[in-house]
Write a protein that holds these residues in place. Structure first.
Motif, PDB file in Angstrom:
ATOM      1  N   THR A 157      44.101  34.394  29.352  1.00  0.00           N
ATOM      2  CA  THR A 157      43.478  33.063  29.367  1.00  0.00           C
ATOM      3  C   THR A 157      42.250  32.995  29.975  1.00  0.00           C
ATOM      4  O   THR A 157      41.305  32.392  29.608  1.00  0.00           O
ATOM      5  CB  THR A 157      44.529  32.079  29.805  1.00  0.00           C
ATOM      6  OG1 THR A 157      45.674  32.192  28.963  1.00  0.00           O
ATOM      7  CG2 THR A 157      44.047  30.680  29.604  1.00  0.00           C
ATOM      8  N   GLU A 158      42.288  33.753  31.269  1.00  0.00           N
ATOM      9  CA  GLU A 158      41.010  33.687  32.024  1.00  0.00           C
ATOM     10  C   GLU A 158      39.825  34.080  31.045  1.00  0.00           C
ATOM     11  O   GLU A 158      38.722  33.911  31.206  1.00  0.00           O
ATOM     12  CB  GLU A 158      41.243  34.382  33.390  1.00  0.00           C
ATOM     13  CG  GLU A 158      39.896  34.189  34.112  1.00  0.00           C
ATOM     14  CD  GLU A 158      39.626  32.928  34.621  1.00  0.00           C
ATOM     15  OE1 GLU A 158      38.605  32.801  35.449  1.00  0.00           O
ATOM     16  OE2 GLU A 158      40.477  31.988  34.263  1.00  0.00           O
TER      17      GLU A 158
ATOM     18  N   THR B 182      53.685  37.581  31.941  1.00  0.00           N
ATOM     19  CA  THR B 182      53.018  36.325  32.332  1.00  0.00           C
ATOM     20  C   THR B 182      51.481  36.618  33.007  1.00  0.00           C
ATOM     21  O   THR B 182      50.642  35.780  32.739  1.00  0.00           O
ATOM     22  CB  THR B 182      53.948  35.784  33.642  1.00  0.00           C
ATOM     23  OG1 THR B 182      55.135  35.564  33.035  1.00  0.00           O
ATOM     24  CG2 THR B 182      53.278  34.529  33.990  1.00  0.00           C
ATOM     25  N   GLU B 183      51.555  37.599  33.802  1.00  0.00           N
ATOM     26  CA  GLU B 183      50.222  37.767  34.421  1.00  0.00           C
ATOM     27  C   GLU B 183      49.295  38.180  33.597  1.00  0.00           C
ATOM     28  O   GLU B 183      48.085  37.942  33.404  1.00  0.00           O
ATOM     29  CB  GLU B 183      50.390  39.036  35.657  1.00  0.00           C
ATOM     30  CG  GLU B 183      50.958  38.534  36.623  1.00  0.00           C
ATOM     31  CD  GLU B 183      50.987  39.501  37.903  1.00  0.00           C
ATOM     32  OE1 GLU B 183      50.466  40.708  37.836  1.00  0.00           O
ATOM     33  OE2 GLU B 183      51.760  39.476  39.055  1.00  0.00           O
TER      34      GLU B 183
ATOM     35  N   GLN C 285      48.097  35.318  31.450  1.00  0.00           N
ATOM     36  CA  GLN C 285      47.197  34.777  32.412  1.00  0.00           C
ATOM     37  C   GLN C 285      45.527  35.092  32.569  1.00  0.00           C
ATOM     38  O   GLN C 285      44.577  34.447  32.498  1.00  0.00           O
ATOM     39  CB  GLN C 285      47.718  34.344  34.003  1.00  0.00           C
ATOM     40  CG  GLN C 285      48.836  33.583  34.189  1.00  0.00           C
ATOM     41  CD  GLN C 285      49.255  33.533  35.610  1.00  0.00           C
ATOM     42  OE1 GLN C 285      48.796  34.250  36.318  1.00  0.00           O
ATOM     43  NE2 GLN C 285      50.298  32.497  35.761  1.00  0.00           N
TER      44      GLN C 285
END
Length: 660
Positions: free
Chosen positions: A438-439, A431-432, A435
């Protein structure tokens, strides 16, 4: 009318005409040293008594030392000698003493002969002794003495206070003597410098040498009727001064000051107008340049970011690039964390499988699970792992693993727990990582947009060009803010008032002069015509002179002519007639006029027939004796002089011999 009354009357007349208070008139006249008193000039007779010349002559004609006194008659004195024997030099040396400067006619070699030049004269009633000491043709020492009478000065060359002989001036050079004589003679003769406006911007001053031109008559070919200078209206001014027309000198000074001040006022206004025009032109130029600079700046501005500077765009792009790099580092770290978590989860799954299927694995569950030999780093391959499960031998050392499998369920449960934990850790790391990815994508998109915007701006011009354009706009805006629009220059009220006062004064003084001249000129015209006829001017019916010293000639039975159109001989006789007429009319009307001294060099040489020369010489002798006129005359014609002149008036050298 007394002098104070005349002063009040004149200033009141000027104030009334100019429409100003009397105090303003006084202030303007005082500022320029102009007189408000119209008073008659003092008498200014000039009489010569003795000339002494001493030195040493060189050349072929009687070389050697000389010391010669020459005495002048009260009326006419004729110097008679052969050509180039010193007769003209007498007039030139008298001129040097009285005028302060020699004329070009005085030969250099003659000056070099002289060591001492002494002249005794009476100047406006004051006895004066002019004493010049010369070396190499230049003054090395000079003094002008005065004493109780002319006789007391005759043999004196230095001051003698005990006898009342005192110096009026001392000089140690030619230039100093010239300067001091000019001031001395103007003062003693009650004359003012003649001022003239030059192109209405400055003044030209003519001093004593200009006045002396009315004493030493020019040659017949010269143009002026009076004096030896034609420019600046000097002939007319000499005429007015020597006729003592009211305020002639004051009128000249007032007109000159007025002309210069009017010209100065015009020049200042033109200068102000020119400055305003230049300021307007400069503002228009700056406005035009500002418009062009603003257009250029607009064309260099990035599309859609007209309010954002290129510097800000560049900074934003740099910040985003750093943020992308930082986000990439975070993503890479998250990816590494995820991979480790996945490996651990896979190991936990395998371990669960192993402990489920193999008692050996359960025995070794809490031991090490190396991937290589801890001593030689040899990789533990799959075959060794398989042997460990099947043959119950250690994958590291290959020894048989023995022991009791006392609690297989507990080991299996622990393995399952470990698998659950590693699976959860893997999911969290995944998940990290997503993320972080995505960033990175978000920031990368922003960076790409910023870079695209910066590229769009830089596609029109690079950053230095836009900065220069922006600086140009600021500079031009600042220049326009400082360079204010020109304002109309208000008139200088004080200057306008002063010019009105000077205009009024010039008008009144000119009117007074004209009124007096109208009465005197009729007498002068008759006197000039009578004298000129006696001097032999042919077929002369009448003449008419005006205040500008322009002389009209009216021959018998012929059209009017001008003085300048006459022959050289007629010009000379007319000049003599004018000077004597001024003297006679002045004496008759009680006004101060011409000094009464005329120097005439070789009149017969001026295209004059013998009969005319005889008539001129006789008449001059008679007029000089009758008119308080002293005439110094030269001629090389011995017969002419002796046939026409009284013997006591002739100073004659032997033919071929020097006069002194």
């Amino acid at each position: 009318m007394s002098a104070p009354q005349a002063e009040v009357a004149l200033e009141d007349r000027i104030a009334k005409k100019a429409g100003v208070p009397v105090d303003d008139v006084r202030d303007v006249f005082a500022a320029y040293g102009l007189p408000l008193v119209v008073t008659p000039a003092r008498a200014r007779p000039l009489r010569l008594h003795r000339l002494r010349l001493a030195g040493e002559r060189t050349g072929d004609v009687q070389p050697g030392p000389f010391d010669t006194p020459l005495y002048f008659s009260e009326g006419l004195t004729a110097f008679v000698a052969s050509n180039f024997r010193g007769k003209s030099s007498v007039l030139e040396l008298v001129t040097w003493c009285l005028r302060g400067t020699w004329r070009d006619a005085l030969q250099t070699r003659v000056r070099h002969w002289l060591r001492h030049v002494d002249l005794d004269a009476t100047v406006a009633g004051t006895p004066m002794a002019f004493r010049l000491d010369l070396e190499e043709g230049e003054i090395v020492s000079a003094v002008v003495l005065t004493g109780p009478d002319i006789t007391a000065l005759e043999e004196v060359r230095v001051p003698d206070p005990r006898r009342g002989i005192t110096p009026l001036l001392r000089a140690a050079s030619t230039a100093s003597y010239a300067e001091q004589i000019a001031g001395l003679m103007l003062g003693r003769m009650d004359l003012q410098p003649l001022l003239n406006s030059r192109k209405e911007t400055s003044t030209t001053t003519h001093g004593w040498p200009a006045y002396f031109g009315a004493i030493y008559l020019p040659t017949g070919a010269d143009k002026p009727l009076m004096g030896d200078v034609m420019t600046d209206g000097l002939p007319g001014r000499l005429l007015q001064v020597f006729l003592d027309l009211p305020a002639a000198a004051a009128l000249t000074r007032v007109k000159t000051v007025r002309d210069v001040r009017v010209a100065g006022n015009k020049a200042r206004r033109k200068e102000a107008e020119a400055a305003a025009a230049a300021r307007t032109t400069e503002r228009n130029r700056l406005q035009d340049e500002l418009g062009k600079a603003q257009e250029l700046l607009a064309s260099l501005s990035p599309i859609g970011t007209s309010d954002v500077s290129l510097v800000d765009l560049a900074h934003t792009a740099m910040d985003l690039a750093q943020a992308v790099a930082d986000a990439q580092d975070v993503w890479e770290e998250a990816d590494r964390t995820f991979r480790r978590a996945r490996t651990e989860r896979q190991h936990a799954a395998k371990l669960l499988n192993d402990v489920t299927e193999s008692a050996t694995a359960r025995l070794l569950f809490h031991g090490l699970n190396p991937t290589s030999c801890p001593r030689c780093d040899q990789t533990i391959d799959d075959e060794r792992r398989r042997e460990e499960r099947q043959a119950h031998t250690c994958a590291v050392c290959a020894r048989e693993v023995v022991g009791d499998d006392e609690d297989p369920q507990a080991v299996t449960a622990e393995a399952e727990t470990r698998l659950e934990a590693t699976t959860a850790a893997e999911e969290a790391a995944k998940t990290e990582r997503e993320q972080a990815r995505t960033e990175v994508r978000r920031l990368t998109g922003q960076l790409e947009e910023a870079q695209a915007e910066l590229r769009r701006a830089q596609s029109a011009a690079d950053l230095p060009a836009r900065l220069a354009a922006h600086e140009a706009v600021l500079r031009l805006e600042g220049a326009l803010s400082v360079l204010e629009a020109p304002q109309e220059t208000p008139p200088d009220e004080a200057e306008e008032k002063a010019i009105r006062i000077l205009d009024a004064a010039a008008s009144l003084l000119d009117g007074d002069s004209k009124a007096t001249a109208a009465k005197l000129f009729e007498e002068i015209n008759d006197e000039i015509a009578s004298l000129a006829t006696g001097f032999g001017v042919p077929s002369l019916q009448s003449v008419s002179i005006d205040r500008a010293a322009r002389l009209k000639i009216y021959p018998v039975g012929s059209a009017q002519e001008w003085f300048q159109g006459q022959t050289a001989g007629a010009k000379l006789r007319l000049r003599v007639a004018v000077a004597i007429a001024l003297l006679r009319i002045g004496r008759r009307n009680g006004v101060s006029t011409h000094p009464g001294l005329l120097l005439i060099d070789s009149p017969k040489s001026e295209e004059m027939q013998s009969a005319d020369a005889h008539k001129l010489f006789r008449e001059l002798a008679a007029v000089a004796a009758d008119s308080e006129l002293q005439v110094l005359l030269t001629t090389a014609d011995f017969d002419l002089a002796n046939a026409t002149l009284p013997k006591d008036t002739i100073r004659q050298a032997a033919e071929g011999a020097p006069l002194w």
